[in-house]
Design an enzyme around this catalytic site. Structure first.
Site, mmCIF file in Angstrom:
data_model
loop_
_atom_site.group_PDB
_atom_site.id
_atom_site.type_symbol
_atom_site.label_atom_id
_atom_site.label_comp_id
_atom_site.label_asym_id
_atom_site.label_seq_id
_atom_site.Cartn_x
_atom_site.Cartn_y
_atom_site.Cartn_z
ATOM 1 N N ASP A 44 0.843 -1.197 0.000
ATOM 2 C CA ASP A 44 0.000 0.000 0.000
ATOM 3 C C ASP A 44 0.882 1.254 0.000
ATOM 4 O OD1 ASP A 44 0.858 -0.256 2.586
ATOM 5 O OD2 ASP A 44 -1.125 -0.109 3.510
ATOM 6 N N SER A 45 2.200 1.052 -0.027
ATOM 7 C CA SER A 45 3.118 2.154 -0.322
ATOM 8 C C SER A 45 2.845 2.685 -1.735
ATOM 9 C CB SER A 45 4.577 1.696 -0.188
ATOM 10 O OG SER A 45 4.796 0.519 -0.929
ATOM 11 N N ASP A 83 -1.065 -6.099 -0.100
ATOM 12 C CA ASP A 83 -1.356 -5.473 1.184
ATOM 13 C C ASP A 83 -2.856 -5.274 1.362
ATOM 14 O OD1 ASP A 83 0.610 -4.902 3.056
ATOM 15 O OD2 ASP A 83 1.376 -3.185 1.922
ATOM 16 N N LYS A 112 -0.981 -9.383 3.006
ATOM 17 C CA LYS A 112 -0.200 -8.924 4.157
ATOM 18 C C LYS A 112 -1.055 -7.966 4.966
ATOM 19 C CE LYS A 112 3.407 -5.899 3.814
ATOM 20 N NZ LYS A 112 2.898 -4.749 4.614
ATOM 21 N N GLU A 114 -0.985 -5.509 8.831
ATOM 22 C CA GLU A 114 -0.127 -4.923 9.862
ATOM 23 C C GLU A 114 -0.711 -5.172 11.249
ATOM 24 O OE1 GLU A 114 0.382 -0.746 9.017
ATOM 25 O OE2 GLU A 114 1.322 -1.147 7.061
ATOM 26 N N GLU A 181 9.762 -4.124 10.186
ATOM 27 C CA GLU A 181 10.138 -2.806 9.646
ATOM 28 C C GLU A 181 10.698 -1.922 10.759
ATOM 29 O OE1 GLU A 181 7.225 -0.970 7.115
ATOM 30 O OE2 GLU A 181 8.325 0.928 7.033
#
Ligand code: KIV
Length: 278
Positions: A44-45, A83, A112, A114, A181
């Site tokens: 999602d970057s 993501d 993925k 978080e 990260e």
């Protein structure tokens, strides 16, 4: 044949470093794939690196589905991980729906998400549904407003212990890999040695089982931005600027297009077409 979870797990078992790169479009993803990058993350970057949104938070599920589908179409061998965007996995129902779209419409082979222990029920449910889940701990960009500042996580004994417990909980819930990260090197090494599943670091030192880089950082596409954890393996911004200037000059001096960029027709056909038009 695409890489599978077993292939990735075997890389950890063999002690073979796992390289992951972010990818957002079919063409670039195809180049990474052809180079043999085993995992491509449709991060999602996308928000900061492609869509000009300034962060990951405004990225929508529709954005992710569209870009994941492009990456999947452009690749043949990489495992494509997508993501789950901000707030699309706050409830079990949302998480299942979002993962369904990323896999069915986007063609991702894994997702993925978080977060640590609070994510355990979500990870468990997705895994029960047959969704391979990659976790993401340490600095998690979707919580940027909670963190307040991009900074290394887990430096105190308390925070380090919690990160380790989060990692073990995600593994126990069925995650197949874990992104770490901005985690101190020693802590990332301690987590890596205690997990059966691979860790993939970004700003987490060399002892993770793998490394991930945001491809725009790695390619030097944004030369106004160089995070400490990134290394530029190319300077594409400079190349693109030079290519743009060369193109402008060529158009201005009419050296482009040349004969080889143009086509011709029979003069008689043109004469006939223009007959009587003056
Ligand atoms: O979205 C992303 O690019 C990521 C990587 C930093 C791991 O989550």
């Amino acid at each position: 044949m695409r890489k599978t979870l077993t292939d990735i797990q075997q890389m950890k078992t063999r002690g073979e470093p796992i390289a992951m790169l972010t990818a957002y479009d079919a063409v670039t993803a195809g180049l990474f794939d052809a180079a043999g990058v085993p995992i491509l993350l449709v991060g999602d970057s996308l928000g900061d690196n492609v869509l000009g949104l300034g962060s990951t938070i405004p990225v929508t599920l529709d954005d992710m589905v569209r870009h994941t589908a492009a990456v999947t179409r452009g690749t043949r061998t990489a495992l494509v991980v997508a993501d789950m965007p901000f707030m699309t996995y706050a409830t079990l129902e949302d998480a299942v729906g979002a993962a369904r779209r990323l896999m069915q419409e986007g063609g991702a082979q894994a997702i993925k998400l978080e977060g640590g222990q609070p994510m355990v029920p979500i990870v468990r449910r997705l895994v029960e549904c047959g969704v391979p889940v990659m976790g993401h701990l340490g600095y998690t960009p979707q919580s940027a407003h909670v963190f307040g500042k991009v900074r290394v996580q887990g430096r105190s004994a308390f925070a380090a212990r919690r990160l380790l417990e989060d990692a073990l909980a995600l593994e126990a819930a069925g995650a197949f890999a874990l992104v770490l990260e901005l985690v101190p090197t020693q802590l990332a090494a301690a987590i890596t040695s205690r997990l059966r599943i691979p860790t993939i670091g970004i700003g987490a030192g060399p002892q993770c089982d793998g490394q991930v880089q945001v491809s725009t950082d790695m390619l030097g596409l944004r030369d106004d931005f160089k995070p400490r954890h990134a290394r530029r393996f190319a300077e594409l911004a400079q190349l693109i600027r030079a290519a743009s200037a060369a193109y402008l000059a060529a158009v201005a001096e009419r050296s482009f297009p040349a004969a080889e960029n143009s086509s011709s027709m029979d003069d008689a056909e043109l004469r006939e077409a223009l007959e009587g038009l003056g």
